[in-house]
Design an enzyme around this catalytic site. Structure first.
Site: not given
Length: 339
Positions: A82, A86, A96, A114, A214
């Site tokens: 994840r 993201h 980042s 987040n 998922h």
């Protein structure tokens, strides 16, 4: 008269020779430009073999530490996958997401998707420290560590492998605002999801394949409460089961598995969608009478098709706007910009 003809012939020959020289020079210059462009493309494009000579121990070290982290807590595999996802959806795969907040950094860790949700940062710190140690100095970017850790996590949980393209560099900025805009929400309908992925250069096949991530991990109660209490496209028994640990109010951070086998990378996620047992609104939207229904059915029936497409889409996602060449930097500490 004879002299005049000879002079004209000489001038004609001279012009012809000059033209050949000019054409040859142009050809040489074009050849040089072509070679320079080839070198530039080679130098600044991602490659699975980027660290082969720079630090051959880098990838085995990442693999070892990811396997240890997942063995300790299998949920960590989903968390590391994840993080890469993201990261890539916000201004490209540039690490980042790992930057802590400072007066100059509006940390993506504080973005809605987040905050109190993204995890695994300590594992990335550990990997970075060990990789820099075996390489002798910081040559492996935090962005590349995220990409490799995502792949190794999937493999550790029984999923497919793929050749991760490497050579990314790390950003010197972050954007909480952009993260709030670009990371797909669990409340999105299908058109919104398709558009969100399209903005990243990803198509509907990528959307369904990557959503298959998922098949591992958990979600917090507040992300699926509305679905289990108000949705009509949900299996009643499944909704009742999920309500036990997710009441109408409170207990927002209570966890529920995204599919029945959250510690194994399989196709149970897609089987669930066909039965209207998707946990998130954005999950069930993939099988709700829309354009992605057939692909969900295919993945539920043919695991090898899902594995193949997931690997392809992960490579494609990993190529979103990477920093290469002299762009960005190789961070010494993944949480901080080098000064």
């Amino acid at each position: 008269m004879k002299v005049a003809k000879q002079e004209n012939l000489r001038r004609t020959q001279s012009k012809f020779h000059f033209k050949i020289l000019v054409m040859a020079s142009r050809g040489f210059i074009l050849l040089q430009i072509s070679l320079l462009l080839t070198v530039a493309t080679t130098a600044f494009s991602l490659s699975p073999y980027y660290y082969k000579n720079i630090c051959p121990e880098a990838l085995p070290t990442i693999k070892k530490l990811v396997e240890a982290a997942v063995y300790k807590e299998r949920r960590m595999g989903a968390s590391l996958l994840r993080l890469h996802f993201h990261d890539c959806f916000v201004n490209g795969c540039d690490a980042s997401i790992l930057l802590d907040p400072t007066p100059n950094i509006d940390s993506e860790k504080n973005a809605v998707a987040n905050n109190n949700s993204a995890r695994g940062f300590e594992v990335i710190d550990q990997i970075k420290a060990e990789v820099d140690k075996v390489c002798g100095h910081p040559v492996v970017s935090c962005a590349d560590i995220l990409a490799v850790a995502a792949r190794d996590s999937v493999v550790a949980l029984g999923g497919p492998s793929w050749k991760v393209r490497l050579g990314r560099r790390d950003s010197t900025t972050a954007s909480r605002t952009q993260a709030n805009l670009d990371i797909p929400s669990p409340f999105m309908d299908l058109p919104a999801l398709i558009n969100n992925f399209k903005n990243q250069g990803l198509n509907q096949r990528d959307l369904v394949a990557l959503s298959g991530g998922h098949t591992i991990g958990f979600a917090q109660c507040f992300t699926f409460r509305n679905r289990i209490y108000n949705a009509t496209n949900i299996d009643p028994a499944f909704a009742k089961e999920r309500r036990v640990t997710c009441p109408r109010t409170g207990e927002n951070t209570n966890l529920a598995p995204l599919d029945p086998t959250p510690a194994f990378f399989d196709t149970a996620y897609f089987n669930n969608l066909v039965k209207q047992r998707g946990l998130l609104i954005s999950d069930q939207e993939l099988f709700n009478g829309g354009s992605t229904d057939n692909l969900v059915k295919t993945y539920s029936l043919y695991p090898e098709a899902f594995w193949k497409d997931f690997a392809k889409s992960m490579i494609k996602m990993g190529n979103i706007k990477p920093l290469t060449g002299n762009q960005g930097q190789i961070r010494v500490n993944c949480r901080k910009v080098n000064y």
